[in-house]
Design a protein around this motif. Sequence first.
Motif, PDB file in Angstrom:
ATOM      1  N   GLN A  29      51.378  42.483  28.804  1.00 44.29           N
ATOM      2  CA  GLN A  29      51.055  44.518  29.275  1.00 44.29           C
ATOM      3  C   GLN A  29      49.700  44.890  29.141  1.00 44.29           C
ATOM      4  OE1 GLN A  29      53.278  46.251  25.080  1.00 44.29           O
ATOM      5  NE2 GLN A  29      54.477  44.462  25.871  1.00 44.29           N
ATOM      6  N   GLY A  30      49.585  45.556  29.882  1.00 44.55           N
ATOM      7  CA  GLY A  30      48.488  46.000  31.092  1.00 44.55           C
ATOM      8  C   GLY A  30      47.423  45.125  31.711  1.00 44.55           C
ATOM      9  N   LEU A  31      48.058  44.004  32.033  1.00 43.53           N
ATOM     10  CA  LEU A  31      47.059  42.908  32.831  1.00 43.53           C
ATOM     11  C   LEU A  31      46.957  42.886  33.809  1.00 43.53           C
ATOM     12  CD1 LEU A  31      45.749  40.251  32.588  1.00 43.53           C
ATOM     13  CD2 LEU A  31      47.358  39.206  32.938  1.00 43.53           C
ATOM     14  N   GLU A  32      48.378  44.294  34.405  1.00 45.88           N
ATOM     15  CA  GLU A  32      48.843  44.925  36.189  1.00 45.88           C
ATOM     16  C   GLU A  32      47.399  45.488  36.083  1.00 45.88           C
ATOM     17  OE1 GLU A  32      50.337  47.456  33.587  1.00 45.88           O
ATOM     18  OE2 GLU A  32      50.580  45.296  33.332  1.00 45.88           O
ATOM     19  N   GLU A  33      46.537  46.166  35.236  1.00 45.47           N
ATOM     20  CA  GLU A  33      45.858  47.018  35.838  1.00 45.47           C
ATOM     21  C   GLU A  33      43.947  46.510  36.056  1.00 45.47           C
ATOM     22  OE1 GLU A  33      45.163  50.488  33.495  1.00 45.47           O
ATOM     23  OE2 GLU A  33      47.008  50.042  32.895  1.00 45.47           O
ATOM     24  N   PHE A  34      44.324  45.147  36.329  1.00 43.16           N
ATOM     25  CA  PHE A  34      43.154  44.064  36.040  1.00 43.16           C
ATOM     26  C   PHE A  34      43.506  43.612  38.041  1.00 43.16           C
ATOM     27  CE2 PHE A  34      42.704  44.645  32.085  1.00 43.16           C
ATOM     28  CZ  PHE A  34      41.569  45.019  31.405  1.00 43.16           C
ATOM     29  N   SER A  35      42.476  42.983  38.894  1.00 45.85           N
ATOM     30  CA  SER A  35      42.326  42.636  39.513  1.00 45.85           C
ATOM     31  C   SER A  35      42.525  40.422  39.556  1.00 45.85           C
ATOM     32  CB  SER A  35      41.027  43.194  40.448  1.00 45.85           C
ATOM     33  OG  SER A  35      39.846  42.452  39.862  1.00 45.85           O
ATOM     34  N   HIS A  36      41.730  40.544  38.135  1.00 45.96           N
ATOM     35  CA  HIS A  36      41.236  38.698  38.739  1.00 45.96           C
ATOM     36  C   HIS A  36      41.920  39.011  36.772  1.00 45.96           C
ATOM     37  CE1 HIS A  36      39.440  39.743  42.146  1.00 45.96           C
ATOM     38  NE2 HIS A  36      39.396  38.514  42.459  1.00 45.96           N
ATOM     39  N   ILE A  37      41.849  37.305  37.112  1.00 50.03           N
ATOM     40  CA  ILE A  37      42.123  36.476  35.868  1.00 50.03           C
ATOM     41  C   ILE A  37      41.259  35.146  35.788  1.00 50.03           C
ATOM     42  CG2 ILE A  37      44.170  37.786  35.040  1.00 50.03           C
ATOM     43  CD1 ILE A  37      45.533  35.201  35.782  1.00 50.03           C
ATOM     44  N   ASP A  38      40.827  34.904  34.687  1.00 46.19           N
ATOM     45  CA  ASP A  38      40.236  34.048  34.187  1.00 46.19           C
ATOM     46  C   ASP A  38      41.704  32.913  33.256  1.00 46.19           C
ATOM     47  OD1 ASP A  38      37.440  34.673  34.292  1.00 46.19           O
ATOM     48  OD2 ASP A  38      37.390  35.408  32.530  1.00 46.19           O
ATOM     49  N   VAL A  39      41.180  31.803  33.776  1.00 41.31           N
ATOM     50  CA  VAL A  39      43.040  31.226  33.611  1.00 41.31           C
ATOM     51  C   VAL A  39      42.593  29.807  32.794  1.00 41.31           C
ATOM     52  CG1 VAL A  39      44.617  29.390  34.145  1.00 41.31           C
ATOM     53  CG2 VAL A  39      44.165  31.926  35.393  1.00 41.31           C
ATOM     54  N   LEU A  40      42.248  29.665  31.778  1.00 38.60           N
ATOM     55  CA  LEU A  40      42.347  28.279  31.463  1.00 38.60           C
ATOM     56  C   LEU A  40      43.520  27.689  31.263  1.00 38.60           C
ATOM     57  CD1 LEU A  40      40.869  30.317  28.304  1.00 38.60           C
ATOM     58  CD2 LEU A  40      39.810  27.901  29.356  1.00 38.60           C
ATOM     59  N   TRP A  41      43.324  26.069  31.994  1.00 40.50           N
ATOM     60  CA  TRP A  41      45.021  25.258  31.926  1.00 40.50           C
ATOM     61  C   TRP A  41      43.951  24.041  31.748  1.00 40.50           C
ATOM     62  CZ3 TRP A  41      44.085  22.255  36.232  1.00 40.50           C
ATOM     63  CH2 TRP A  41      43.051  22.378  36.968  1.00 40.50           C
ATOM     64  N   TRP A  42      45.105  22.561  31.455  1.00 37.76           N
ATOM     65  CA  TRP A  42      44.573  21.478  31.123  1.00 37.76           C
ATOM     66  C   TRP A  42      44.535  20.718  32.225  1.00 37.76           C
ATOM     67  CZ3 TRP A  42      43.248  20.289  26.553  1.00 37.76           C
ATOM     68  CH2 TRP A  42      43.191  19.332  26.012  1.00 37.76           C
ATOM     69  N   PHE A  43      44.161  19.920  32.953  1.00 33.36           N
ATOM     70  CA  PHE A  43      44.067  18.591  33.489  1.00 33.36           C
ATOM     71  C   PHE A  43      44.785  17.884  32.912  1.00 33.36           C
ATOM     72  CE2 PHE A  43      38.884  20.599  35.127  1.00 33.36           C
ATOM     73  CZ  PHE A  43      39.497  20.379  36.211  1.00 33.36           C
ATOM     74  N   ASP A  44      45.886  17.774  33.220  1.00 32.70           N
ATOM     75  CA  ASP A  44      46.628  16.600  32.863  1.00 32.70           C
ATOM     76  C   ASP A  44      45.967  15.558  33.404  1.00 32.70           C
ATOM     77  OD1 ASP A  44      48.076  18.399  34.820  1.00 32.70           O
ATOM     78  OD2 ASP A  44      49.419  17.593  34.132  1.00 32.70           O
TER      79      ASP A  44
END
Length: 155
Positions: A29-44
């Motif tokens: 909720q509310g994320l659609e108002e941002f243009s970009h995100i920081d994504v933390l992901w796993w190098f599996d």
Amino acid sequence: MQLKEIGKINVEREGMFIQINKEYVKGLQGLEEFSHIDVLWWFDKCDNNESRAVIEVNKPYKKAPEKLGVFSTRSPQRPNPIALSIAEITHIDYDDSRIYITYIDAMNNSSILDIKPYTPSIDRVEKPKVPKWCGHWPLSYEESGDFNWENEFLF
């Protein structure tokens, strides 16, 4: 300590998107108002004892020194194979629990650990200092798309 996957990255035919697990959709909720995100992901693919033991790497970039500490690189081989990427949001489909993005440097089905909104007051540095060997790299996410990264890496 226990990490909880909140979703998966999809980089297949349907376009790039982050599939959020249903129980976390309200967290968007509310994320659609941002243009970009920081994504933390796993190098599996590097979640093994050999990759986790790497603390020094041989010259990964053409203009880099012969050896670099793993914390001076974006190498997937590291004590904790956690990755950080910035992604541009194109739209969010709350019904399908998807965040559609323009691009992410991750493999299909990589686990998402967390998402944070990109905010310039916290995430942007006006005049960062970088080593001479990477000083010619683009100064922004937007410029990176047109940069010939294949000429930089030795792998």
